[in-house]
Scaffold this motif. Structure first.
Motif, PDB file in Angstrom:
ATOM      1  N   ARG A  58      16.196   3.411  -1.250  1.00 46.69           N
ATOM      2  CA  ARG A  58      17.087   4.070  -2.217  1.00 46.69           C
ATOM      3  C   ARG A  58      18.079   4.888  -1.607  1.00 46.69           C
ATOM      4  NH1 ARG A  58      12.642   5.144  -6.879  1.00 46.69           N
ATOM      5  NH2 ARG A  58      13.166   3.495  -8.068  1.00 46.69           N
ATOM      6  N   GLU A  59      17.630   5.816  -0.403  1.00 43.82           N
ATOM      7  CA  GLU A  59      18.184   6.607   0.283  1.00 43.82           C
ATOM      8  C   GLU A  59      19.065   6.081   1.197  1.00 43.82           C
ATOM      9  OE1 GLU A  59      18.435   9.431  -1.161  1.00 43.82           O
ATOM     10  OE2 GLU A  59      16.798   9.130  -2.350  1.00 43.82           O
ATOM     11  N   ARG A  60      18.832   4.822   1.576  1.00 41.99           N
ATOM     12  CA  ARG A  60      19.590   3.983   2.654  1.00 41.99           C
ATOM     13  C   ARG A  60      21.209   3.928   2.133  1.00 41.99           C
ATOM     14  NH1 ARG A  60      18.495  -2.027   4.561  1.00 41.99           N
ATOM     15  NH2 ARG A  60      19.855  -2.288   6.409  1.00 41.99           N
ATOM     16  N   SER A  61      21.466   3.960   1.002  1.00 43.53           N
ATOM     17  CA  SER A  61      22.770   3.626   0.339  1.00 43.53           C
ATOM     18  C   SER A  61      22.836   4.760  -1.001  1.00 43.53           C
ATOM     19  CB  SER A  61      22.904   2.381  -0.296  1.00 43.53           C
ATOM     20  OG  SER A  61      21.826   2.368  -1.034  1.00 43.53           O
ATOM     21  N   GLY A  62      22.053   5.810  -0.797  1.00 43.83           N
ATOM     22  CA  GLY A  62      22.346   7.035  -1.697  1.00 43.83           C
ATOM     23  C   GLY A  62      23.476   7.817  -1.500  1.00 43.83           C
ATOM     24  N   THR A  63      23.528   9.002  -2.315  1.00 46.45           N
ATOM     25  CA  THR A  63      24.772   9.722  -2.562  1.00 46.45           C
ATOM     26  C   THR A  63      24.703  10.726  -1.495  1.00 46.45           C
ATOM     27  OG1 THR A  63      23.635  11.133  -4.331  1.00 46.45           O
ATOM     28  CG2 THR A  63      25.004   9.387  -4.966  1.00 46.45           C
ATOM     29  N   SER A  64      23.680  11.089  -0.894  1.00 44.16           N
ATOM     30  CA  SER A  64      23.494  12.071  -0.114  1.00 44.16           C
ATOM     31  C   SER A  64      23.657  11.514   1.434  1.00 44.16           C
ATOM     32  CB  SER A  64      22.043  12.924   0.022  1.00 44.16           C
ATOM     33  OG  SER A  64      21.736  13.549   1.109  1.00 44.16           O
ATOM     34  N   LYS A  65      24.730  12.271   2.039  1.00 48.41           N
ATOM     35  CA  LYS A  65      25.069  11.920   3.745  1.00 48.41           C
ATOM     36  C   LYS A  65      24.011  12.180   4.480  1.00 48.41           C
ATOM     37  CE  LYS A  65      28.639  12.595   7.086  1.00 48.41           C
ATOM     38  NZ  LYS A  65      29.719  13.342   7.610  1.00 48.41           N
ATOM     39  N   ALA A  66      23.249  13.288   4.157  1.00 50.40           N
ATOM     40  CA  ALA A  66      21.940  13.751   5.020  1.00 50.40           C
ATOM     41  C   ALA A  66      21.036  12.738   4.842  1.00 50.40           C
ATOM     42  CB  ALA A  66      21.492  15.037   4.745  1.00 50.40           C
ATOM     43  N   PHE A  67      20.596  12.159   3.693  1.00 47.36           N
ATOM     44  CA  PHE A  67      19.678  11.187   3.599  1.00 47.36           C
ATOM     45  C   PHE A  67      19.963   9.945   4.117  1.00 47.36           C
ATOM     46  CE2 PHE A  67      17.997  14.487   0.788  1.00 47.36           C
ATOM     47  CZ  PHE A  67      16.605  14.110   0.484  1.00 47.36           C
ATOM     48  N   ARG A  68      21.103   9.402   3.778  1.00 48.05           N
ATOM     49  CA  ARG A  68      21.507   8.239   4.576  1.00 48.05           C
ATOM     50  C   ARG A  68      21.618   8.268   5.979  1.00 48.05           C
ATOM     51  NH1 ARG A  68      26.221   8.942   1.072  1.00 48.05           N
ATOM     52  NH2 ARG A  68      27.517   9.088   2.903  1.00 48.05           N
ATOM     53  N   ALA A  69      21.812   9.302   6.598  1.00 48.58           N
ATOM     54  CA  ALA A  69      21.808   9.517   8.015  1.00 48.58           C
ATOM     55  C   ALA A  69      20.332   9.703   8.594  1.00 48.58           C
ATOM     56  CB  ALA A  69      22.468  10.774   8.735  1.00 48.58           C
ATOM     57  N   THR A  81       0.747  -1.259   0.019  1.00 44.82           N
ATOM     58  CA  THR A  81       0.115  -0.072  -0.210  1.00 44.82           C
ATOM     59  C   THR A  81       0.740   1.279  -0.217  1.00 44.82           C
ATOM     60  OG1 THR A  81      -0.004  -0.138   2.327  1.00 44.82           O
ATOM     61  CG2 THR A  81      -2.051  -1.252   1.231  1.00 44.82           C
ATOM     62  N   SER A  82       2.140   1.230   0.430  1.00 40.84           N
ATOM     63  CA  SER A  82       2.894   2.390   0.436  1.00 40.84           C
ATOM     64  C   SER A  82       4.274   2.144  -0.032  1.00 40.84           C
ATOM     65  CB  SER A  82       3.068   2.660   1.920  1.00 40.84           C
ATOM     66  OG  SER A  82       1.961   3.020   2.643  1.00 40.84           O
ATOM     67  N   SER A  83       4.349   1.220  -1.312  1.00 38.88           N
ATOM     68  CA  SER A  83       5.463   1.052  -2.057  1.00 38.88           C
ATOM     69  C   SER A  83       6.358   2.268  -2.207  1.00 38.88           C
ATOM     70  CB  SER A  83       5.132   0.349  -3.233  1.00 38.88           C
ATOM     71  OG  SER A  83       4.643   1.297  -4.042  1.00 38.88           O
ATOM     72  N   ASN A  84       5.836   3.647  -2.503  1.00 45.30           N
ATOM     73  CA  ASN A  84       7.048   4.544  -2.767  1.00 45.30           C
ATOM     74  C   ASN A  84       7.585   5.024  -1.547  1.00 45.30           C
ATOM     75  OD1 ASN A  84       6.217   4.421  -5.279  1.00 45.30           O
ATOM     76  ND2 ASN A  84       4.821   6.130  -5.519  1.00 45.30           N
ATOM     77  N   GLN A  85       6.748   4.678  -0.414  1.00 45.53           N
ATOM     78  CA  GLN A  85       7.380   5.435   0.856  1.00 45.53           C
ATOM     79  C   GLN A  85       8.717   4.362   1.308  1.00 45.53           C
ATOM     80  OE1 GLN A  85       4.698   5.964   4.088  1.00 45.53           O
ATOM     81  NE2 GLN A  85       3.680   7.240   3.213  1.00 45.53           N
ATOM     82  N   PHE A  86       8.183   2.988   0.875  1.00 47.10           N
ATOM     83  CA  PHE A  86       9.579   1.882   1.222  1.00 47.10           C
ATOM     84  C   PHE A  86      10.483   2.256   0.288  1.00 47.10           C
ATOM     85  CE2 PHE A  86      11.565  -2.401   0.873  1.00 47.10           C
ATOM     86  CZ  PHE A  86      11.841  -2.238   2.344  1.00 47.10           C
ATOM     87  N   ARG A  87      10.164   2.387  -1.000  1.00 50.86           N
ATOM     88  CA  ARG A  87      11.213   2.723  -2.118  1.00 50.86           C
ATOM     89  C   ARG A  87      12.251   3.716  -1.603  1.00 50.86           C
ATOM     90  NH1 ARG A  87      10.161  -0.050  -6.758  1.00 50.86           N
ATOM     91  NH2 ARG A  87       7.926  -0.456  -7.115  1.00 50.86           N
ATOM     92  N   LEU A  88      11.739   4.834  -1.193  1.00 55.74           N
ATOM     93  CA  LEU A  88      12.524   6.072  -0.837  1.00 55.74           C
ATOM     94  C   LEU A  88      13.391   5.602   0.541  1.00 55.74           C
ATOM     95  CD1 LEU A  88      12.895   9.156  -0.893  1.00 55.74           C
ATOM     96  CD2 LEU A  88      11.469   9.253   1.149  1.00 55.74           C
ATOM     97  N   LEU A  89      12.961   5.009   1.536  1.00 51.16           N
ATOM     98  CA  LEU A  89      13.826   4.601   2.496  1.00 51.16           C
ATOM     99  C   LEU A  89      14.906   3.439   1.748  1.00 51.16           C
ATOM    100  CD1 LEU A  89      11.229   3.473   5.334  1.00 51.16           C
ATOM    101  CD2 LEU A  89      12.807   5.385   4.928  1.00 51.16           C
TER     102      LEU A  89
END
Length: 208
Positions: A112-123, A102-110
């Protein structure tokens, strides 16, 4: 009057968050989002965006927080259902799979950004996962023979396993996801069985 304005501002802010989530997909990550497109879907002028967020990064970090909170709230509801009878692991896994559905886009965000290029997002994602682990650890410590240290390690293993399974589930059909869910339930049972064994052994081996 100021109360009405505050409510309207909060409503518009939430509309921007929803609009941004709606534009995420398997092919469209947060980095691909356009401020103009998000504002248009939310029904406001692009210049009005800055009344609610400093920039797209601030919007994205808010989305990470919201996705994590949504998942934690669902798991709290699952634990309340467990309290009235039901399998802890089965109920938790099925609730998590419902979230992915039901919330696939919310999980996709978590994810992707878990190992993304932004340090702030990873944190930010790391903080959300840590909140999730701690809540589960506190529950396990209260409901099983495990002490705080072993409850935390069990929770950490379970959350890691569940998130990895969730990544696979996103692109699976119904039958594949059912098979994955069944395997995940058994894998979590193995972890819980081992943790309970060590927890009970610790209690029994303590000197009187």
């Amino acid at each position: 009057m100021s109360g009405v304005r505050a409510q309207q501002k909060q409503k518009t802010r939430q509309a921007l968050i929803v609009a941004a989530f709606n534009q995420l997909s398997a092919e469209h990550s947060f980095s691909n989002l356009s401020l103009r497109e998000v504002a248009r879907e939310a029904g406001i002028a692009p210049t009005s965006f800055y009344r609610h967020f400093k920039d797209m990064n601030e919007l994205g970090l808010t989305m990470v927080d919201e996705a994590g909170l949504t998942l934690r709230q669902l798991m709290r509801q699952a634990r309340r259902r467990i309290a009235s009878g039901g399998s802890v692991i089965n109920t938790s896994v099925l609730t998590f799979m419902e979230f992915i559905d039901t919330s696939s886009n919310q999980f996709r965000l978590l994810l992707r950004e878990r190992s993304g290029t932004s340090k702030a997002f990873r944190a930010a994602v790391a903080r959300e996962i840590q909140h999730f682990i701690l809540e589960l650890a506190h529950y396990l410590e209260a409901e099983t023979p495990c002490d705080a240290n072993h409850a935390y390690m069990q929770a950490e293993a379970m959350v890691t396993l569940v998130f990895n399974a969730g990544a696979d589930a996103l692109d699976q059909d119904t039958q594949q996801r059912e098979e994955l869910t069944e395997r995940l339930i058994w894998q979590l049972r193995y972890i819980a069985k081992g943790a309970n064994h060590y927890g009970t052994h610790q209690i029994n081996s303590k000197p009187s």
